[in-house]
Design an enzyme around this catalytic site. Structure first.
Site, PDB file in Angstrom:
ATOM      1  CG  HIS A  89      -0.404  -0.182   2.524  1.00  0.00           C
ATOM      2  ND1 HIS A  89       0.130  -1.386   2.961  1.00  0.00           N
ATOM      3  CD2 HIS A  89      -0.274   0.673   3.552  1.00  0.00           C
ATOM      4  CE1 HIS A  89       0.554  -1.251   4.203  1.00  0.00           C
ATOM      5  NE2 HIS A  89       0.338  -0.012   4.583  1.00  0.00           N
ATOM      6  CG  HIS A 129       0.472   5.337   3.886  1.00  0.00           C
ATOM      7  ND1 HIS A 129      -0.547   5.353   4.806  1.00  0.00           N
ATOM      8  CD2 HIS A 129       1.141   4.178   4.073  1.00  0.00           C
ATOM      9  CE1 HIS A 129      -0.494   4.236   5.527  1.00  0.00           C
ATOM     10  NE2 HIS A 129       0.522   3.508   5.090  1.00  0.00           N
TER      11      HIS A 129
END
Length: 138
Positions: free
Chosen positions: A99, A101
Site C-alpha cells: 500500500h 500512503h
C-alpha cells in the site's frame, strides 16, 4: 488471501470509502488518517510488498499515483504531500499487502519524519552504488 484486511476491502467483505478503482488498483480513505485527505492506493492482486510486486503492476500503480496526488491537491490545497510505503516489518510495514500512503501536509500539522542520516565515506557510497548496479545487471 483470506486474512488480509486489504483483500477483504477489495472483495467488499470490509467496507471502505473508495476514491478510485480500475481493473488493477483501488484507492480509498485511510480510516486512521494522519491528516485530512490521507489516502491509500493498493493493487487488487495480493502482493506482500514492493519486493514481490510484478513490474507491470508497479508500473500501472505508479501511473495512477500522480492522479491521486493531484486530486488530493485540488480537493484540499495542502502545502505538500508525502507518499510513503513501508516494506517489511523492519520498515514498519503493519499490513502485509502493498500500500502506498498519500499524506497531505499542512502548515504546522504536527507530523514529523525524523531520522538521523549516517555519514559514510564516499568510498562506501560508491561501493553501495556498485553493489546495486551489479544486482540490477545480474
Amino acid at each position: 488471501m483470506n486474512d488480509c484486511i486489504f483483500c477483504k476491502i477489495i472483495d467488499g467483505t470490509i467496507p471502505s470509502i473508495k476514491v478510485y478503482e480500475d481493473e488493477h488498483v483501488y484507492a480509498f480513505m485511510d480510516i486512521t488518517p494522519l491528516a485530512k485527505g490521507h489516502t491509500l492506493l493498493i493493487p487488487k492482486q495480493h502482493v506482500k510488498d514492493l519486493f514481490d510486486m510484478p513490474s507491470e503492476l508497479a508500473g500501472h500503480l505508479y501511473s495512477v499515483a500522480p492522479s491521486i496526488a493531484n486530486a488530493i491537491k485540488t480537493a484540499f490545497n495542502p502545502k505538500g504531500l508525502n507518499t510513503l510505503n513501508n516494506n517489511g516489518a523492519a520498515a514498519y510495514q503493519s499490513v502485509f499487502h502493498y500500500h502506498l500512503h498519500f499524506i497531505p501536509r499542512y502548515e504546522e500539522d504536527g507530523l514529523t519524519l525524523v531520522w538521523e542520516p549516517i555519514k559514510p565515506e564516499m568510498a562506501e557510497v560508491q561501493q553501495a552504488a556498485t553493489a546495486i548496479a551489479d544486482a540490477l545487471n545480474a
